[in-house]
Design an enzyme around this catalytic site. Sequence first.
Site, PDB file in Angstrom:
ATOM      1  N   GLU A 179       0.828  -1.210   0.000  1.00 12.50           N
ATOM      2  CA  GLU A 179       0.000   0.000   0.000  1.00 12.50           C
ATOM      3  C   GLU A 179       0.860   1.256   0.000  1.00 12.50           C
ATOM      4  O   GLU A 179       0.838   2.061   0.939  1.00 12.50           O
ATOM      5  CB  GLU A 179      -0.947   0.000   1.199  1.00 12.50           C
ATOM      6  CG  GLU A 179      -2.001  -1.087   1.109  1.00 12.50           C
ATOM      7  CD  GLU A 179      -3.123  -0.926   2.125  1.00 12.50           C
ATOM      8  OE1 GLU A 179      -2.894  -0.320   3.179  1.00 12.50           O
ATOM      9  OE2 GLU A 179      -4.230  -1.410   1.870  1.00 12.50           O
ATOM     10  N   GLU A 371      -5.546  -8.229  -0.902  1.00 15.23           N
ATOM     11  CA  GLU A 371      -6.239  -8.026   0.381  1.00 15.23           C
ATOM     12  C   GLU A 371      -7.696  -7.713   0.113  1.00 15.23           C
ATOM     13  O   GLU A 371      -8.009  -6.884  -0.735  1.00 15.23           O
ATOM     14  CB  GLU A 371      -5.654  -6.840   1.175  1.00 15.23           C
ATOM     15  CG  GLU A 371      -4.313  -7.088   1.781  1.00 15.23           C
ATOM     16  CD  GLU A 371      -3.820  -5.907   2.617  1.00 15.23           C
ATOM     17  OE1 GLU A 371      -4.651  -5.183   3.187  1.00 15.23           O
ATOM     18  OE2 GLU A 371      -2.591  -5.717   2.673  1.00 15.23           O
TER      19      GLU A 371
HETATM   20  P1  P53 Z   1      -7.084  -2.735   9.458  1.00 14.32           P
HETATM   21  C1  P53 Z   1      -6.340   1.290   6.548  1.00 14.32           C
HETATM   22  C2  P53 Z   1      -5.464   1.583   7.551  1.00 14.32           C
HETATM   23  C3  P53 Z   1      -4.233   0.972   7.617  1.00 14.32           C
HETATM   24  C4  P53 Z   1      -3.879   0.047   6.690  1.00 14.32           C
HETATM   25  O1  P53 Z   1      -6.839  -2.692   7.888  1.00 14.32           O
HETATM   26  C5  P53 Z   1      -4.754  -0.270   5.704  1.00 14.32           C
HETATM   27  C6  P53 Z   1      -5.991   0.333   5.615  1.00 14.32           C
HETATM   28  C7  P53 Z   1      -6.952  -0.009   4.534  1.00 14.32           C
HETATM   29  O2  P53 Z   1      -6.991   0.893   3.523  1.00 14.32           O
HETATM   30  O3  P53 Z   1      -4.409  -1.143   4.796  1.00 14.32           O
HETATM   31  C8  P53 Z   1      -4.391  -2.543   4.840  1.00 14.32           C
HETATM   32  O4  P53 Z   1      -6.068  -3.637  10.022  1.00 14.32           O
HETATM   33  C9  P53 Z   1      -3.046  -3.035   5.242  1.00 14.32           C
HETATM   34  C10 P53 Z   1      -3.075  -4.073   6.292  1.00 14.32           C
HETATM   35  C11 P53 Z   1      -4.269  -3.858   7.199  1.00 14.32           C
HETATM   36  C12 P53 Z   1      -5.533  -3.991   6.381  1.00 14.32           C
HETATM   37  O5  P53 Z   1      -5.540  -2.994   5.393  1.00 14.32           O
HETATM   38  O6  P53 Z   1      -6.951  -1.336   9.897  1.00 14.32           O
HETATM   39  O7  P53 Z   1      -2.262  -3.450   4.156  1.00 14.32           O
HETATM   40  O8  P53 Z   1      -1.855  -4.027   6.961  1.00 14.32           O
HETATM   41  O9  P53 Z   1      -4.291  -4.692   8.284  1.00 14.32           O
HETATM   42  C13 P53 Z   1      -6.813  -3.867   7.156  1.00 14.32           C
HETATM   43  O10 P53 Z   1      -8.469  -3.251   9.626  1.00 14.32           O
END
Ligand code: P53
Length: 473
Positions: A179, A371
Amino acid sequence: MGFRKDFLWGGATAANQIEGAYNEGGRALANVDLCPIGINRFAVISGRKKVLEFEEGEFYPAKNSIDHYHRYKEDIALFAEMGFKVYRFSIAWTRIYPNGDDEIPNEEGLKFYENLINECLKYNIEPLVTITHFDFPINLAKKYGGWRNRKIIEFYERLVKTLFIRFNGKVKYWLTFNEINVILVAPFMGAGLYFEEGENIEKIQYQAIHHELVASAKATKILREIDSDAKIGCMLAAGSYYPLTPKPEDVFAAIEENRKSYFFVDVQSRGYYPRYKLKELERKNILPEITEEDKKLLFENTVDFISFSYYSSKVAKYKNDIELKNSNLFSTVKNPYLKYTDWDWAIDPLGFRITLNEIYDRYQKPLFVVENGLGAIDVPDENGYVDDDYRIDYLRQHIKNMKDAVELDGVDLLGYTTWGPIDLVSAGTGEMKKRYGFIYVDRDNYGNGTLKRSKKKSFNWYKNVILSNGEYL
Ligand code: P53
């Protein structure tokens, strides 16, 4: 019809959210270790609150996470039982080069990932390796100020070279930066950046972004020299922005929001800075230092495939004069047509098809969804079993739309890995309570619990999805 015969079904995790063992095996501290759960988290991950060591009174969930470091065999056996064809995981930079600028890699760290990869291959699970999933050695943050410093490109090169040589022939799919656009919203968590009073944050961000883009192209070049059979991709936090209304101003606002993210892939996939971004950076007087050599490197080393995460669509509106929802880090206006999760993320399965189409139309390269999933509160029974029909429902609808994108729209798709096939620590909030898994892990937000693994209802459901190559949903 349907998904290709060799479609790669599986799940995805990240080192800091699953491994734990933060101070074992020669590993040193990284930015991701220093993100606490609770009210200070956002200030820390956004670089507004400078934290370079653990602070009293805070709880740091990544220190132990779900202890995958010691339990990876058990976890991978469960993935294999579900029939995974691919497992996406990331490398903790500080296991390989604890300080980032060490001359020699840490053998114990390399050995850990070698064992992990061998364990996958034992079950015919293809490893899909994210080189850095938000990880950044704290020593490099202290000495060089994170990715803002061009020197970091060399240290990253050192890391990727070591990995490509060591895992040559074993790993066929690599991702450079998880990301990559998260640097815009969480610059400390995403790139080890923190800011001093009065600094031009945006200028520093774009300089750091440029260094990551160059580093990503360098990694691509190096991989092709070492293993020409392996494929390398970029990784974007995706999810299209819709205009709130057909008012042209709203439509243009959506274009601008989308461009903030597509800019990264425009460079990584097309090989040069798009004109809209050059104009913007010039106008704001924050154009990074881009050398002729950088330009050549970017142009000659574009990615083989494009990977992305999709959780929800977003909504843009001209002028932010109504309440913004910040739950997903990326700002969005509420969409009145959609339902929301417990963490206020819009549930939009058709938005998944829209996003797949938008990205494929724009780049015309194979895509990989790395993801997707539902973060929800699970209530286990005394055996750790969870009746998670809501999760099955979310995934069913998303996979159905992904299938439409492939079957009806002709999107070229390599595979699909759900986020967190086993419950792990949330990146956004640091919680354990926000669960994505097919496998339940007995651990709460503050580290209490036995860490015992147990299958949820969705475990067998996903197993059948894979077994039928997406026919049974
Ligand atoms: P969580 C939001 C915030 C931080 C990471 O998110 C994010 C996102 C989504 O846009 O990206 C991904 O754990 C990331 C993972 C993360 C997953 O989204 O906040 O690549 O590390 O765990 C889900 O629910």
